[in-house]
Design a protein around this motif. Structure first.
Motif, PDB file in Angstrom:
ATOM      1  N   LYS A 273       0.832  -1.205   0.000  1.00 54.67           N
ATOM      2  CA  LYS A 273       0.000   0.000   0.000  1.00 54.67           C
ATOM      3  C   LYS A 273       0.866   1.254   0.000  1.00 54.67           C
ATOM      4  CE  LYS A 273      -3.556  -2.720   2.136  1.00 54.67           C
ATOM      5  NZ  LYS A 273      -2.714  -3.892   2.474  1.00 54.67           N
TER       6      LYS A 273
ATOM      7  N   ASN B  66       7.729  -4.131  13.205  1.00 58.18           N
ATOM      8  CA  ASN B  66       8.579  -5.307  13.034  1.00 58.18           C
ATOM      9  C   ASN B  66       9.803  -4.956  12.198  1.00 58.18           C
ATOM     10  OD1 ASN B  66       9.711  -7.739  12.049  1.00 58.18           O
ATOM     11  ND2 ASN B  66       7.788  -8.807  12.509  1.00 58.18           N
TER      12      ASN B  66
ATOM     13  N   PRO C  77      -2.855  -4.748  11.961  1.00 58.39           N
ATOM     14  CA  PRO C  77      -2.598  -6.171  12.182  1.00 58.39           C
ATOM     15  C   PRO C  77      -3.918  -6.835  12.558  1.00 58.39           C
ATOM     16  CG  PRO C  77      -1.682  -4.823  13.972  1.00 58.39           C
ATOM     17  CD  PRO C  77      -2.162  -3.879  12.917  1.00 58.39           C
TER      18      PRO C  77
HETATM   19  C1  LIG Z   1      -1.653  -6.256   7.518  1.00 56.23           C
HETATM   20  S1  LIG Z   1       0.027  -6.066   7.758  1.00 56.23           S
HETATM   21  C2  LIG Z   1       0.372  -4.608   6.857  1.00 56.23           C
HETATM   22  C3  LIG Z   1       0.457  -4.798   5.375  1.00 56.23           C
HETATM   23  C4  LIG Z   1       0.899  -3.531   4.681  1.00 56.23           C
HETATM   24  N1  LIG Z   1       0.024  -2.419   4.967  1.00 56.23           N
HETATM   25  C5  LIG Z   1       0.992  -3.686   3.184  1.00 56.23           C
HETATM   26  O1  LIG Z   1       0.117  -3.226   2.489  1.00 56.23           O
HETATM   27  O2  LIG Z   1       1.953  -4.283   2.712  1.00 56.23           O
HETATM   28  C6  LIG Z   1       0.102  -5.512   9.398  1.00 56.23           C
HETATM   29  C7  LIG Z   1       1.436  -5.016   9.823  1.00 56.23           C
HETATM   30  O3  LIG Z   1       1.293  -4.465  11.111  1.00 56.23           O
HETATM   31  C8  LIG Z   1       2.532  -4.581  11.752  1.00 56.23           C
HETATM   32  N2  LIG Z   1       2.279  -4.327  13.180  1.00 56.23           N
HETATM   33  C9  LIG Z   1       1.798  -5.156  14.119  1.00 56.23           C
HETATM   34  N3  LIG Z   1       1.668  -4.512  15.287  1.00 56.23           N
HETATM   35  C10 LIG Z   1       2.086  -3.241  15.084  1.00 56.23           C
HETATM   36  C11 LIG Z   1       2.216  -2.095  15.912  1.00 56.23           C
HETATM   37  N4  LIG Z   1       1.854  -2.121  17.191  1.00 56.23           N
HETATM   38  N5  LIG Z   1       2.694  -0.974  15.360  1.00 56.23           N
HETATM   39  C12 LIG Z   1       3.059  -0.926  14.068  1.00 56.23           C
HETATM   40  N6  LIG Z   1       2.968  -1.976  13.240  1.00 56.23           N
HETATM   41  C13 LIG Z   1       2.473  -3.121  13.745  1.00 56.23           C
HETATM   42  C14 LIG Z   1       2.997  -5.959  11.375  1.00 56.23           C
HETATM   43  O4  LIG Z   1       4.384  -6.087  11.503  1.00 56.23           O
HETATM   44  C15 LIG Z   1       2.522  -6.055   9.933  1.00 56.23           C
HETATM   45  O5  LIG Z   1       3.543  -5.754   9.054  1.00 56.23           O
END
Ligand SMILES: C[S@@+](CC[C@H](N)C(=O)[O-])C[C@H]1O[C@@H](n2cnc3c(N)ncnc32)[C@H](O)[C@@H]1O
Length: 724
Positions: free
Chosen positions: A422, A442, A486
């Motif tokens: 995105k 991460n 997430p």
């Molecule tokens: C659904 S994925 C995102 C996909 C990304 N938006 C894309 O389009 O490629 C969710 C992401 O949230 C991250 N995440 C999880 N907890 C988080 C936090 N507290 N703060 C920031 N990122 C977080 C994970 O590492 C993961 O990469």
């Protein structure tokens, strides 16, 4: 019918709560089962939706498309529980795709394939010119390429604060007020609450008790029971799970998966029946009993835990539930997004066609998407891919960015951005203007993010590695914020079957809690005075209400200065206005849900908020953390920078609002000194002490609106936009 669950060859595997009666009548009855009529006609009632991708061909006509994406090779290791990424799966190494597009003759042999590849180059005709007309959205802002303007009504304001406490977020009690998902093109006013249609939302027990009394027997062999299946059925079905009260026990030994499937389809027909007396069903059993058995049979047949099936069934009527579970058994189409920073879609399409790739535009709703039907070359390793001409990206993953509608020169925060599907789309829509802060907590995943950003030629992206709950303390004042949160991944089960069995109630509670914290941080990171924006888009690749409407409703309650607005998406079904007896803010119907069985894309959810100025004296001025007072918030460690500019866990959860600029400055200086030292440049400690000029730098790190500018250093990969 989708492919069966893994245990299809063996006997039915025991699952919790799927209980046969080994000893008595139930067992006897099982042996008398007869094939039930298929409920395929019921399933047909689920309309194919506008915006759907082309349906897969039968398995024997499918071919493999190899997708090799070196950038994301480390993603699996990097992915932590609860961090499901739709992009990760998009970029798996090998993906089966539909082979031939509708209306085109499939290559029936290798010879034919070769012939097709070496034959005359096909010319694609694109009706939607990528460079043409600039659409305007409902806010009068120019829609970026790949978007269309839609005439949508202004969302009603939700300024009236709903003071309802967050007390029943996780209430899993059955509901008597659950909405059916309507066709998205129905007028909202025509929406009907179809109580009792949705699985598990009808309590028929009282009525059934009466029926039982009338019958005087629960025995299905009772001659007095009349059903319209009698011509077909010598004997009727039993409900083994129900007969044993749904207890966990060994189940249905000797029952074949085929029998389970037949009973499952029969149960769908029974549960859909409007007949309150359940005359089509097992005598003496209520609708709830039949639904419970259906839940167990779906779990058995498709290989889920019964908890998750129960949770997901609550979203649908019985026939739609079955269609949903069936759709999770087949892969979604392979789709790519042309990177308009490097090429045009028509040029990309032509290049890929020249390589023998069978493709066509994804649909009228996108000017940059291509659906790949078959490819003789690995689609994740073509020269065009390596040159950043496209991103392997699920169609659903376009949607939040289209809803975000970034405008040139804006400052955007992508809060959870890795691996960057995105982010890179936003960058292209900004035409490399403005600034995107692409954050992910991460660290390992930010490597894939950075790799994709470079490959795609994005020059306006700053990669950050914070827990997103630290925003806006890290930096705020954004024109738009994307929170692609997430989530549990219940929308992408076709890509990650582990979701079928590895999710518990607690997982959903924890995720929902995190999502609620994050959404408040997203809202608070927006500049309400933005002249071009002032929007937050919240999305998940999950279909559960806990992670979607509940989170959105919570944000509306906690932040009276935000309202939901139209997403600007052409299709998708409205979000639930109520669920399991809980009424949400009515504007939640402005959110959009996407389903594999309806749209042939991953299950997805998109909501768009407009952030207004806070009124003086209005409540809810604390941080997201302040507002979450249960133990869950305390379980999330806060991170801070170590002296190398890396994120480290901090043992105690401190007050993140108390940023110490002096301490930051010292850390930054120390970090710079170490970086130079690594390069062999030695600077005396004296020279690193704040001088007038560094003091100025420090000063300039705070903007007039209190934002902390990100210093040049490890976390900053691209230069900042001058607008800030
Ligand atoms: C659904 S994925 C995102 C996909 C990304 N938006 C894309 O389009 O490629 C969710 C992401 O949230 C991250 N995440 C999880 N907890 C988080 C936090 N507290 N703060 C920031 N990122 C977080 C994970 O590492 C993961 O990469």
């Amino acid at each position: 019918m989708g492919r069966r669950a893994k245990n299809k060859q063996g006997d039915v595997k025991p699952l919790p709560g799927t209980v046969p009666d080994k000893s008595s009548t139930s067992r006897r009855q099982q042996s008398k089962k007869k094939k039930a009529p298929s409920t395929k006609n019921d399933s047909k009632s689920i309309k194919s939706q506008k915006g759907s991708l082309k349906k897969p061909l039968p398995a024997h006509r499918q071919k493999k498309v190899d997708i090799i994406d070196e950038d994301d090779s480390d993603l699996d290791e990097a992915l932590q529980p609860g961090e499901f990424s739709d992009e990760d799966v998009d970029e798996e190494e090998t993906v089966k795709v539909k082979s031939i597009k509708k209306g085109k003759k499939p290559a029936s042999s290798d010879d034919e394939e070769v012939e097709e590849r070496s034959g005359p180059v096909k010319q694609l005709e694109f009706s939607d010119s990528e460079a043409e007309d600039e659409d305007l959205n409902d806010d009068g802002e120019a829609l970026p390429l790949g978007q269309h303007a839609f005439d949508l009504d202004e969302a009603p304001s939700d300024e009236d604060d709903d003071e309802e406490e967050l007390g029943d977020e996780f209430d899993m009690e059955g509901s008597d007020d659950e909405e059916m998902l309507d066709d998205e093109f129905d007028d909202e006013d025509d929406e009907e609450d179809k109580e009792g249609d949705s699985a598990f939302d009808s309590d028929e027990d009282a009525e059934m008790a009466a029926v039982e009394e009338d019958d005087g027997s629960e025995n299905e062999e009772d001659d007095g029971i009349q059903t319209n299946l009698e011509d077909d059925l010598e004997e009727t079905y039993t409900l083994p799970a129900v007969d044993r009260g749904g207890e966990e026990e060994e189940i249905e030994h000797g029952t074949s998966l085929r029998d389970v499937e037949q009973r499952m389809r029969w149960l769908v027909g029974v549960c859909l029946s409007k007949d309150d007396k359940m005359s089509k069903g097992v005598p003496g059993k209520s609708r709830s009993d039949h639904l419970l058995q259906l839940q167990h049979d779906i779990a058995t047949y498709f290989g889920y835990n019964t908890f998750l099936v129960g949770k997901l069934m609550k979203l649908f009527a019985a026939d739609e539930a079955l269609a949903f579970f069936e759709s999770n058994e087949s892969p979604r189409p392979v789709t790519i997004r042309a990177n308009t920073l490097r090429t045009r879609r028509r040029d990309l399409a032509q290049s890929l066609i020249n390589r023998g790739v069978n493709l066509e535009p994804i649909g009228k709703w996108s000017k940059v998407g291509l659906q790949i039907f078959e490819s003789p070359v690995p689609i994740g390793a073509t020269p065009e891919y390596l040159a950043g001409h496209y991103m392997l990206q699920a169609a659903s993953s376009f949607l939040p960015v289209i809803a975000l509608s970034p405008q040139p020169n804006e400052r955007i925060l992508d809060m959870a951005s890795a691996p960057g599907g995105k982010t890179t789309y936003i960058s292209a829509l900004l035409q490399n203007t403005g600034q995107i802060f692409a954050n992910d907590s991460n660290k390992l995943r930010t490597k894939s993010l950075t790799a994709n950003i470079h490959r795609m030629g994005c020059k306006n992206v700053i990669v950050c590695n914070y827990d997103a709950r630290e925003f806006p303390k890290v930096i705020g004042g954004f024109d738009r914020v994307l929170l692609d949160a997430p989530c549990s991944g219940t929308g992408v089960i076709s890509k990650d079957a582990s979701v079928k069995v590895n999710k518990t109630e607690r997982d959903f509670q924890l995720l929902a809690h995190l999502q609620k914290q994050l959404i408040l941080c997203a809202i608070d990171s927006v500049n309400p005075n933005s002249t071009t924006g002032g929007y937050v888009v919240y999305s998940t690749c999950s279909v559960t209400v806990d992670e979607n409407e509940s989170v959105v409703d919570y944000a509306l309650r906690k932040r009276p200065n935000v309202k939901l607005v139209e997403t600007g998406l052409e299709f998708g079904v409205p979000g639930f206005k109520s669920f399991e007896g809980k009424n949400f803010n009515p504007t939640v119907s402005l959110t959009r849900r996407f389903y594999p069985h309806k749209h042939n894309m991953d299950g997805f959810f998109v909501a768009k908020f407009k952030v207004e100025k806070r009124k003086k004296g209005s409540k809810s001025t604390g941080t997201a953390k302040d507002e979450e007072d249960d133990d869950v918030a305390q379980q999330q460690p806060i991170k801070k920078l170590n002296d190398e500019g890396m994120i480290v866990e901090q043992e105690e959860v401190g007050d993140i609002s108390k940023f110490d600029n002096d301490e930051d400055e010292a850390l930054i200086e120390e970090s710079k000194r170490k970086a130079l030292k690594k390069k062999g440049i030695k600077i005396s400690t004296k020279s690193t002490k704040p001088t007038t000029s560094s003091a100025k730098t420090s000063e300039s790190n705070s903007t007039s609106n209190g934002q902390i500018k990100v210093p040049k250093g490890k976390k900053v990969t691209e230069k900042r936009r001058s607008k800030a």
